[in-house]
Design a protein around this motif. Structure first.
Motif, short mmCIF file in Angstrom:
data_model
loop_
_atom_site.label_atom_id
_atom_site.label_comp_id
_atom_site.label_asym_id
_atom_site.label_seq_id
_atom_site.Cartn_x
_atom_site.Cartn_y
_atom_site.Cartn_z
N SER B 215 0.84 -1.20 0.00
CA SER B 215 0.00 0.00 0.00
C SER B 215 0.87 1.25 0.00
N MET B 216 0.78 2.04 1.07
CA MET B 216 1.65 3.21 1.16
C MET B 216 3.11 2.78 1.11
N GLY B 217 3.37 1.61 1.70
CA GLY B 217 4.74 1.07 1.65
C GLY B 217 5.10 0.64 0.25
N GLY B 218 4.11 0.17 -0.52
CA GLY B 218 4.36 -0.19 -1.90
C GLY B 218 4.75 1.05 -2.68
N HIS B 219 4.04 2.12 -2.40
CA HIS B 219 4.41 3.41 -2.99
C HIS B 219 5.83 3.77 -2.58
N GLY B 220 6.12 3.58 -1.30
CA GLY B 220 7.46 3.89 -0.81
C GLY B 220 8.52 3.05 -1.52
N ALA B 221 8.25 1.75 -1.65
CA ALA B 221 9.23 0.88 -2.30
C ALA B 221 9.47 1.31 -3.74
N LEU B 222 8.38 1.66 -4.44
CA LEU B 222 8.51 2.05 -5.84
C LEU B 222 9.32 3.34 -5.97
N ILE B 223 8.99 4.33 -5.14
CA ILE B 223 9.71 5.60 -5.33
C ILE B 223 11.17 5.48 -4.88
N CYS B 224 11.40 4.69 -3.82
CA CYS B 224 12.79 4.51 -3.39
C CYS B 224 13.62 3.92 -4.52
N THR B 225 13.02 2.97 -5.22
CA THR B 225 13.74 2.31 -6.31
C THR B 225 13.92 3.26 -7.49
N LEU B 226 12.83 3.93 -7.83
CA LEU B 226 12.89 4.78 -9.01
C LEU B 226 13.79 5.99 -8.79
N LYS B 227 13.87 6.43 -7.54
CA LYS B 227 14.71 7.60 -7.26
C LYS B 227 16.17 7.22 -7.03
N ASN B 228 16.42 5.94 -6.84
CA ASN B 228 17.80 5.51 -6.57
C ASN B 228 18.18 4.35 -7.48
N PRO B 229 18.34 4.65 -8.77
CA PRO B 229 18.63 3.54 -9.69
C PRO B 229 19.86 2.75 -9.23
N GLY B 230 19.72 1.46 -9.21
CA GLY B 230 20.86 0.60 -8.86
C GLY B 230 20.96 0.32 -7.38
N LYS B 231 20.27 1.08 -6.55
CA LYS B 231 20.40 0.86 -5.11
C LYS B 231 19.73 -0.45 -4.70
N TYR B 232 18.61 -0.75 -5.35
CA TYR B 232 17.88 -1.97 -5.01
C TYR B 232 17.90 -2.92 -6.20
N LYS B 233 18.14 -4.15 -5.88
CA LYS B 233 18.21 -5.15 -6.94
C LYS B 233 16.85 -5.45 -7.53
N SER B 234 15.83 -5.37 -6.73
CA SER B 234 14.50 -5.62 -7.25
C SER B 234 13.52 -4.86 -6.38
N VAL B 235 12.33 -4.72 -6.93
CA VAL B 235 11.30 -4.05 -6.14
C VAL B 235 9.97 -4.76 -6.40
#
Lengths: 750, 343
Positions: B215-235
């Motif tokens: 939910s809100m955390g899903g939003h958080g996961a998506l933006i964290c990934t999209l704003k930090n390319p390469g930081k997360y291996k998957s989302v």
């Protein structure tokens, strides 16, 4: 010290040191020095007898003196290394000690005893040294000297010392160890005295000379040892030869004797026969002659009687005469008619008797000649002795037969049809084996053999059936299927007749450390083998056929890569509208409407869904393959059981699991179909290359977008039986199947 | 502290089954701790059975010395430990709790780490008590971090007024507006401070980090990934708010946190971010229940459309029979794809 000792009266201590020094200078004799000791002891004894009351201080002094002397002796011993001399002193001490003890001076005894013991120890050492030193001579005389010395010691006191001074040096002269060795004269030379004489000569230190002499002796000993060993070997060899010769001659004698006896027996038998025959004949002849004689006599009698009767008649009256004459004439006529046999019925001549000695001659001859051999025994076929075109036939013979050659005959075993009698072949060989070549593969041949020598030829052996090895099988390279753990190899027999089994040989092609290492799987009864392999390796595979004769040559090699899975499309299942490319990996549905051919009367072919099945290796492991698709193509890919209904769409039943892509109005629709249902899944990037992972162990079937390593979907499927890849095209286009692709790392997690 | 104890009590019945004795120890420990307020580490040594605790105590001692991490609870779970820590957050300027699951593998090797961002109203407890993810994490050797959803106890007016804003609703943004900008910096907290803390204190392999949320955390996961390319291996996201600028909850929150200028909101909107994404290859998985009552708020279609246009790979799975995202689904959320990235 010297002074202390010198105080003793009547001991001439003043001379003793000078003597000592003199001898010392001359490298002489510690013995003379040691003589002081016995002198001393005698002195002591005397002293002790004379002055009993003052024994204590004197004893102490005496002990001191003695010890001093003793130390001197010690020193000398060390200087000269002539330990043997101690023996002398020691003996003296030994003698002294008990004497002192019995002289009721126990302190003396004790005191004197100590050095005595020490000396004894030295002597022990000295003896050991003596034992080693073989260079010393004159031991015998030394013993005498000691006796003499003993004798002198009590009677002459000092004189004995003088005596020894002279005697012992002479003795020592010989015993003295030379310091150098003159090589030229080959004698040891004392360093000081005689060196001048050898000045010009080559000299070496004694030890070195000794070493080299020892070396030489050792070398010679070694040579001798070797010679001894050689001789022993030779002797044992000779013994063997002796025994063999003896045995051989014994056998020969026995042989000859038996032959001789045989001949004698034969001759005796002949003699017996002849004698008997002659006797018989003699008897017969005599009997015949006698009979003839008897009958002849009878005849004679009759004639005489007739004669007499006639004579009587002649004297009778005319009338009577006439009467009787007529009767007589008749009787005479009758009698004369009977033929008088005057021929001798039996031949009196001795018939020529020919004695037949031919058999005896033969026997005589056979002593030197040999009998014809008996029939050889042909061996059954040895395993692995045959090739496709040859067999190796072996036979054996009774050991005492002499054979010059063998005749080996053979012919193919007929299949029972009488009209086709196979030709016989014969070869002559000298050995008891023969490799018969130019035969037909995987065929039975009958062999028999006769042995021959100049006496004749043996009867033929039993017939043995040999079989040639089969011809190499032919691997169906196009039908090889493989996965990471195994490969399924198929081949054709290559032989007309059935073979016993097949062997699959495999070598790892690109493993230098294992180069040439061949693994074999034997005893495969059918023309197909599932071989366990290591993942991600290249293998070269050969097949051999086997029968009793042996293995065939290797088949042509086939290569297997255990990377990913490798399968073929099953053309029998192929929908008529689909065509499969030459290489077998591109499935095409052409644009033009293929005239609807009448589907063949087979229930393996897809009829409704335009699909084809692949033939996956029957291994319940992990299989991975990829399919290249066009983004706009409508296709279905997945797996299905063999018996998936051919008239249904793939994914429309419980026997198939598929990814179906449909492209309509520029929208991609991806369905993951099983039993007509699919989860609602949207995929933003249309895959162009789809990876399919079939994992039996985890009962999963997963699809991936290979290009971006994206997992698309996983089925959990119950795969009780084996499934096969399936491919279907709903619109014209083509699918390209990619086999033998290593499983990408990311897929291993699904 | 008392609150923490009661939370443990009410939300962890299944753990009690796993090791009720251990739980009892934890509780008593907490009580004693609360009363005596002396270093709990040594009490732990006394209260835990010797075999399992000696090494753990060592580790804990080391952790506590090195940083201001305070262990609030520790429970054995599927061979590993489910722990909760408390620390003083620099970004948020308050005490924050976060949950750590340490799989058995973490005792001997560095493990990949997976962050879970919870949804509205949640704390770090919801995920660790309801989802049962520990089994999968234990099997796959994953360290799972579940932070809280907002700063707490900051005494900002209106903080606790509504369920969808303020406490329990930080929306994973860095607030720029008063009075929130001091404390409500959840974006920086989850992308910077917390990872540093975790990397420094647990046996994680920072190269293998992934993120997911609900939910809100899903939003958080998506933006964290999209704003930090390469930081997360998957989302991965489970029923994420995909387009928060158009969602009533986040519109309110964004307005408060970021001000009325909607252009500033775009920096925290996944659908907008994806349109301008130029970083490394992404791998996005989104699960959505078909019968979700808030479906129209989540707007996954907008995100899917943007991704399709930008050719950003997404697998979007519409799940049958899930009206709301419930406990059962958590294990699906901990998807295998996340694990695969750690190969």
């Amino acid at each position: 010290m010297e002074e202390d000792a010198g105080e003793e009266p009547g001991l001439g201590r003043c001379t003793a040191p000078t003597d000592f020094h003199f001898y010392h200078m001359d490298l002489y004799d510690s013995d003379s020095r040691l003589q002081v000791l016995p002198e001393e002891s005698t002195g002591v004894r005397r002293e002790a007898v004379q002055a009993e009351r003052t024994y204590e201080p004197r004893g102490a002094r005496e002990g001191q003196a003695h010890r001093a002397l003793h130390e001197e002796a010690d020193e000398l011993v060390h200087l000269y290394g002539l330990e043997d001399d101690h023996e002398l002193g020691d003996e003296i001490m030994d003698e002294d000690t008990p004497r002192l003890g019995t002289a009721e001076y126990p302190p003396y005894g004790v005191k004197r005893g100590d050095p005595a013991w020490e000396q004894r120890d030295w002597r022990l050492g000295g003896e050991a040294a003596e034992a080693e030193d073989l260079g010393f001579g004159g031991w015998g005389s030394r013993g005498q000297c000691q006796d003499l010395r003993e004798a002198y010691r009590y009677t002459h006191g000092r004189a004995s010392e003088e005596y020894e001074c002279y005697v012992i040096p002479e003795e020592e002269d010989e015993e003295e160890a030379a310091d150098v060795f003159c090589v030229t004269c080959k004698i040891p030379v004392r360093a000081v005295e005689n060196l001048d004489a050898h000045k010009e000569h080559e000299v070496t230190p004694l030890n070195q000379a000794l070493e080299s002499a020892k070396d030489e002796i050792h070398k010679n000993m070694y040579k001798l040892e070797k010679q001894i060993i050689d001789m022993e070997n030779f002797a044992s060899h000779l013994e063997e030869v002796f025994i063999t010769v003896e045995e051989n001659f014994g056998r020969q004698e026995q042989n000859f004797e038996s032959h001789y006896n045989e001949i004698l027996e034969t001759l005796a038998q002949k003699y017996e026969e002849k004698i008997q025959a002659l006797g018989q004949k003699k008897k017969e002849k005599l009997e015949a002659l006698y009979e003839q004689l008897v009958s002849c006599g009878e005849n004679l009698d009759t004639c005489k009687e007739l004669m007499e009767t006639i004579e009587e008649m002649c004297h009778e009256e005319k009338v009577d005469f006439l009467k009787d004459a007529v009767a007589m004439a008749d009787r005479l006529g009758q009698f004369l008619k009977t033929k008088t046999d005057v021929e001798i019925s039996a031949q009196p001549d001795f018939e020529e008797q020919t004695l037949d000695f031919s058999d005896v001659e033969e026997l005589m001859g056979s002593i030197n000649s040999i009998p014809a051999p008996s029939a050889p025994v042909i061996n059954p076929q040895a395993p692995n002795s045959a090739t496709g075109s040859s067999v190796r036939v072996c036979w054996s013979l009774y050991s005492d037969d002499t054979v010059e050659s063998y005749q080996l005959s053979y012919r193919p075993v007929g299949d029972g049809s009488p009209g086709k009698d196979q030709a016989e072949f014969t070869v002559t060989v000298k050995e008891t084996y023969c490799s018969v070549k130019n035969l037909m593969p995987n065929t039975q041949y009958e062999f028999w053999v006769t042995a021959q020598n100049r006496a004749g030829s043996s009867p033929s052996s039993e017939r043995a059936v040999y079989m040639t090895a089969p011809s190499p099988p032919i691997i169906k390279s196009k039908e090889i299927r493989s996965c990471e753990e195994a490969a399924l190899i198929c081949w054709e027999s290559g032989s007309l007749n059935p073979v016993d089994s097949y062997t699959v040989e495999l070598t790892q092609a690109e493993a230098p450390q294992a180069w040439g290492v061949t693994e074999s799987i034997v005893g495969i009864p059918t023309c197909e083998a599932l071989v366990q392999l290591q993942p991600r390796q290249n293998y070269t595979i050969y097949v051999r056929a086997l029968n009793v004769g042996g293995p065939s040559a290797r088949s042509e090699p086939a290569t297997v890569h255990t990377t990913g899975s490798y399968f073929h499309l099953n053309k029998d299942t192929c929908h008529p509208w689909l065509t499969i490319s030459e290489d077998g990996f591109t499935v095409m549905r052409s644009e033009r409407k293929t005239p609807m051919r009448e589907p063949l009367a087979s229930n393996t072919r897809f009829t409704r869904c335009v699909a084809v099945l692949g033939n996956l290796i029957p291994v319940r492991g992990r299989h991975y393959w990829e399919v290249e698709v066009d983004e706009c193509l409508d296709y279905t890919i997945g797996v299905a059981f063999e018996e998936v209904p051919r008239h249904e769409d793939l994914g429309a039943n419980r026997l198939s699991w598929c990814l179906r892509h449909t492209f309509a109005s520029s929208r991609h629709k991806y369905e993951f179909l099983h039993n007509k249902t699919s989860p609602d899944t949207r995929i933003t990037v249309p895959p162009r290359r789809i990876g399919v992972l079939l994992d039996y162990a985890n009962s999963r079937l997963s699809f991936f977008n290979v290009d971006i390593s994206q997992h698309l979907h996983s089925f959990s499927c119950e795969l009780h039986r084996l499934v096969h890849p399936c491919f279907s095209l709903e619109k014209p286009g083509c699918l390209k199947i990619r086999n033998g692709i290593p499983m990408p790392k990311h897929v291993t997690f699904y | 502290m008392g609150a923490a104890v009661s939370r443990v009590d009410s939300h962890q019945p299944q753990k009690r089954n796993v090791s009720s004795c251990r739980m009892h120890c934890v509780e008593s420990l907490c009580l004693i701790f609360a009363v005596l307020s002396i270093s709990h580490l040594y009490i732990l040594v006394f209260f835990f059975p010797p075999g399992s605790s000696a090494r753990g105590a060592d580790k804990k001692k080391r952790i506590s010395r090195r940083m201001a991490l305070k262990q609030v609870s520790s429970s054995k779970s599927f061979g590993g430990f489910q722990k909760v820590f408390e620390h003083d957050s620099v970004e948020l300027k308050c005490k924050m709790k976060f949950a750590v699951y340490l799989p058995p593998k973490a005792e001997s090797a560095k493990c990949p780490v997976l962050y879970f961002l919870s949804g509205l109203t949640c704390t770090e407890q919801n995920f660790i008590t309801k989802s049962g993810f520990q089994q999968a994490a234990s099997e796959h050797g994953l360290i799972v971090i579940a932070p809280d959803t907002s700063p707490r106890g900051c005494n900002i007016k209106g903080e606790d007024d509504s369920w969808d804003f303020g406490t329990g609703a930080g929306f994973y943004v860095d607030a720029t507006e008063d009075p929130w900008k001091t404390n409500y910096r959840m974006y920086s907290y989850v992308t910077e401070e917390l990872p540093q803390l975790v990397n420094a204190n647990f046996p994680v392999d920072p190269q293998r980090t992934s993120i997911f949320g609900h939910s809100m955390g899903g939003h958080g996961a998506l933006i964290c990934t999209l704003k930090n390319p390469g930081k997360y291996k998957s989302v991965s996201a489970f029923a994420p708010i995909c387009n928060p600028m158009l969602c009533v909850w986040s519109k309110k929150a964004f307005g408060e946190f970021l001000g009325p200028d909607q252009n500033k909101w775009k920096a925290y909107d996944a659908t907008h971010l994806v349109k301008s994404y130029t970083g490394s290859q992404l791998d996005i998985l989104i699960d959505q229940g078909k019968a979700d009552e808030f479906y129209d708020q989540l707007l996954p279609e907008n995100f899917i459309a943007a991704c399709t246009e930008k050719k950003i790979p997404v697998v979007f799975r519409l799940q049958e029979l899930y009206p709301v995202i419930l406990t059962r689904s958590w294990d699906t959320t901990l998807r295998l794809q996340d694990l695969s990235q750690f190969a």
